[in-house]
Design a protein around this motif. Structure first.
Motif, PDB file in Angstrom:
ATOM      1  N   GLU A  16       0.826  -1.212   0.000  1.00 30.46           N
ATOM      2  CA  GLU A  16       0.000   0.000   0.000  1.00 30.46           C
ATOM      3  C   GLU A  16       0.857   1.257   0.000  1.00 30.46           C
ATOM      4  O   GLU A  16       0.529   2.239  -0.674  1.00 30.46           O
ATOM      5  N   PHE A  17       1.968   1.246   0.751  1.00 33.40           N
ATOM      6  CA  PHE A  17       2.912   2.363   0.649  1.00 33.40           C
ATOM      7  C   PHE A  17       3.380   2.523  -0.790  1.00 33.40           C
ATOM      8  O   PHE A  17       3.457   3.650  -1.312  1.00 33.40           O
ATOM      9  N   ALA A  18       3.696   1.417  -1.444  1.00 33.70           N
ATOM     10  CA  ALA A  18       4.166   1.479  -2.831  1.00 33.70           C
ATOM     11  C   ALA A  18       3.101   2.073  -3.746  1.00 33.70           C
ATOM     12  O   ALA A  18       3.405   2.931  -4.595  1.00 33.70           O
ATOM     13  N   ARG A  19       1.867   1.649  -3.589  1.00 31.45           N
ATOM     14  CA  ARG A  19       0.797   2.161  -4.454  1.00 31.45           C
ATOM     15  C   ARG A  19       0.576   3.652  -4.250  1.00 31.45           C
ATOM     16  O   ARG A  19       0.450   4.418  -5.223  1.00 31.45           O
ATOM     17  N   GLN A  20       0.528   4.093  -3.000  1.00 30.81           N
ATOM     18  CA  GLN A  20       0.261   5.510  -2.750  1.00 30.81           C
ATOM     19  C   GLN A  20       1.430   6.395  -3.169  1.00 30.81           C
ATOM     20  O   GLN A  20       1.234   7.496  -3.693  1.00 30.81           O
ATOM     21  N   LEU A  21       2.644   5.918  -2.958  1.00 31.16           N
ATOM     22  CA  LEU A  21       3.805   6.716  -3.356  1.00 31.16           C
ATOM     23  C   LEU A  21       3.938   6.764  -4.873  1.00 31.16           C
ATOM     24  O   LEU A  21       4.295   7.805  -5.439  1.00 31.16           O
ATOM     25  N   ALA A  22       3.641   5.659  -5.553  1.00 34.21           N
ATOM     26  CA  ALA A  22       3.670   5.665  -7.015  1.00 34.21           C
ATOM     27  C   ALA A  22       2.626   6.622  -7.572  1.00 34.21           C
ATOM     28  O   ALA A  22       2.866   7.329  -8.562  1.00 34.21           O
ATOM     29  N   ALA A  23       1.456   6.668  -6.925  1.00 29.42           N
ATOM     30  CA  ALA A  23       0.410   7.593  -7.360  1.00 29.42           C
ATOM     31  C   ALA A  23       0.847   9.043  -7.199  1.00 29.42           C
ATOM     32  O   ALA A  23       0.342   9.934  -7.906  1.00 29.42           O
ATOM     33  N   ARG A  24       1.795   9.288  -6.282  1.00 28.04           N
ATOM     34  CA  ARG A  24       2.351  10.630  -6.089  1.00 28.04           C
ATOM     35  C   ARG A  24       3.574  10.872  -6.976  1.00 28.04           C
ATOM     36  O   ARG A  24       4.290  11.848  -6.792  1.00 28.04           O
ATOM     37  N   ARG A  25       3.827   9.931  -7.883  1.00 27.39           N
ATOM     38  CA  ARG A  25       4.899  10.041  -8.884  1.00 27.39           C
ATOM     39  C   ARG A  25       6.283   9.811  -8.306  1.00 27.39           C
ATOM     40  O   ARG A  25       7.290  10.264  -8.853  1.00 27.39           O
ATOM     41  N   ALA A  26       6.379   9.065  -7.230  1.00 30.76           N
ATOM     42  CA  ALA A  26       7.692   8.702  -6.684  1.00 30.76           C
ATOM     43  C   ALA A  26       8.202   7.449  -7.388  1.00 30.76           C
ATOM     44  O   ALA A  26       7.434   6.510  -7.642  1.00 30.76           O
ATOM     45  N   ASP A  27       9.477   7.431  -7.719  1.00 30.61           N
ATOM     46  CA  ASP A  27      10.110   6.196  -8.167  1.00 30.61           C
ATOM     47  C   ASP A  27      10.315   5.295  -6.955  1.00 30.61           C
ATOM     48  O   ASP A  27      10.399   5.772  -5.812  1.00 30.61           O
ATOM     49  N   LEU A  28      10.413   3.988  -7.194  1.00 30.27           N
ATOM     50  CA  LEU A  28      10.389   3.039  -6.088  1.00 30.27           C
ATOM     51  C   LEU A  28      11.508   2.009  -6.173  1.00 30.27           C
ATOM     52  O   LEU A  28      11.916   1.617  -7.264  1.00 30.27           O
ATOM     53  N   VAL A  29      11.951   1.583  -5.000  1.00 30.23           N
ATOM     54  CA  VAL A  29      12.789   0.388  -4.854  1.00 30.23           C
ATOM     55  C   VAL A  29      12.034  -0.526  -3.899  1.00 30.23           C
ATOM     56  O   VAL A  29      11.828  -0.177  -2.733  1.00 30.23           O
ATOM     57  N   MET A 201     -12.709  -1.913  15.631  1.00 31.64           N
ATOM     58  CA  MET A 201     -11.303  -1.716  15.940  1.00 31.64           C
ATOM     59  C   MET A 201     -10.392  -1.915  14.728  1.00 31.64           C
ATOM     60  O   MET A 201      -9.190  -1.659  14.808  1.00 31.64           O
ATOM     61  N   TRP A 202     -10.954  -2.352  13.623  1.00 28.87           N
ATOM     62  CA  TRP A 202     -10.125  -2.627  12.447  1.00 28.87           C
ATOM     63  C   TRP A 202      -9.953  -1.375  11.594  1.00 28.87           C
ATOM     64  O   TRP A 202     -10.882  -0.608  11.391  1.00 28.87           O
ATOM     65  N   LEU A 203      -8.740  -1.196  11.085  1.00 24.57           N
ATOM     66  CA  LEU A 203      -8.414  -0.067  10.222  1.00 24.57           C
ATOM     67  C   LEU A 203      -8.215  -0.539   8.786  1.00 24.57           C
ATOM     68  O   LEU A 203      -7.897  -1.705   8.543  1.00 24.57           O
ATOM     69  N   ASP A 204      -8.364   0.390   7.858  1.00 25.06           N
ATOM     70  CA  ASP A 204      -8.113   0.115   6.445  1.00 25.06           C
ATOM     71  C   ASP A 204      -6.671   0.499   6.119  1.00 25.06           C
ATOM     72  O   ASP A 204      -6.205   1.571   6.531  1.00 25.06           O
ATOM     73  N   ALA A 205      -5.966  -0.356   5.402  1.00 21.63           N
ATOM     74  CA  ALA A 205      -4.552  -0.108   5.093  1.00 21.63           C
ATOM     75  C   ALA A 205      -4.354   1.212   4.362  1.00 21.63           C
ATOM     76  O   ALA A 205      -3.359   1.911   4.590  1.00 21.63           O
ATOM     77  N   ARG A 206      -5.292   1.580   3.505  1.00 21.94           N
ATOM     78  CA  ARG A 206      -5.153   2.841   2.768  1.00 21.94           C
ATOM     79  C   ARG A 206      -5.163   4.039   3.707  1.00 21.94           C
ATOM     80  O   ARG A 206      -4.391   4.989   3.532  1.00 21.94           O
ATOM     81  N   ASP A 207      -6.017   3.985   4.723  1.00 23.40           N
ATOM     82  CA  ASP A 207      -6.078   5.088   5.680  1.00 23.40           C
ATOM     83  C   ASP A 207      -4.814   5.149   6.534  1.00 23.40           C
ATOM     84  O   ASP A 207      -4.304   6.233   6.827  1.00 23.40           O
TER      85      ASP A 207
END
Length: 253
Positions: A16-29, A201-207
């Protein structure tokens, strides 16, 4: 474009970190043990967002693999702007009954690997600037076997490092979610709905990721996604450890 390196990136919060950062135009490792899952995610992110995605297959319980990832983190010619220490796994809470080699591996992944990668990142980021995000847990605020101890270390170190290296332009944030819908519990052999934890008590990974990245951008040393878990953490500081430990035996966070 900024570049983010994410450990444990093949599933769960790491993906999920990868998806959100890619959506912000970050390159990834992307770093994880499972090559097929990493390559599949990398292809999806390249196609969806047009970002560069590098894949490193590594087991962070293995010293040589940690050294390879640390070398990439410290590369000043192709710098990492954001390090996300997310790799981890859980064990049964009964420490005395667990295999000690499993416990040592658990410690290496959660603490030693994170420490080595932070050391490499700080060496490359100081003066240039950068961010480090350590995925901890609300378990780090309570007494619950070695998982809590590992997460408490991450929280404490992040608080100190965020203050210490702010002068060098580097922020360090411990993101501390509670129960979150990911594959973590399935890998523990605990199917959804069998944790004995109320649905509220459960959270969503996107949030969790969105709030964690927001707090990191604000330079906060600790991020606790959701108001309900902020309240729980505040209350846990007032209650005796014997009580919080008893309650915490239910479920995994």
């Amino acid at each position: 474009m900024p570049t983010a390196l994410i450990t444990g990136a093949s599933a769960g919060l790491g993906a999920e970190f990868a998806r959100q950062l890619a959506a912000r135009r970050a390159d990834l490792v992307l770093v994880a043990r499972t090559a097929d899952a990493l390559e599949e995610l990398a292809a999806q992110l390249r196609d969806a967002h047009g970002v560069a995605v590098e894949v490193i297959v590594a087991d962070l319980a293995v010293e040589a693999d940690v050294s390879r990832v640390a070398k990439r983190v410290s590369d000043r010619d192709d710098p990492i702007d954001l390090l996300v220490n997310n790799a981890g796994f859980g064990l049964p809470l009964h420490f005395a009954d667990n295999d000690i080699d499993d416990e040592v591996r658990h410690l290496r992944v959660h603490v030693e690997a994170s420490m080595r990668l932070m050391h490499a990142a700080l060496g490359a980021m100081r003066g240039r600037g950068g961010r480090i995000v350590n995925v901890a847990s609300v378990a780090g605020f309570i007494s619950r076997s070695t998982y809590s101890a590992c997460k408490a270390w991450l929280i404490g170190f992040s608080r100190w490092a965020n203050a210490e290296y702010a002068r060098d332009g580097v922020t360090v944030t411990a993101v501390c979610p509670g129960f979150t819908h990911t594959s973590f519990h399935a890998r523990m052999g605990l199917p959804a709905g069998q944790e004995g934890v109320p649905g509220i008590m459960w959270l969503d990974a996107r949030d969790v990721v969105r709030e964690g990245l927001r707090d990191a951008a604000r330079g906060r040393s600790v991020s606790i996604p959701s108001l309900r878990y902020k309240v729980i953490v505040a209350l846990s500081r007032l209650l005796p450890s014997s009580l919080t430990s008893s309650v915490a035996r239910r479920g995994r966070v």
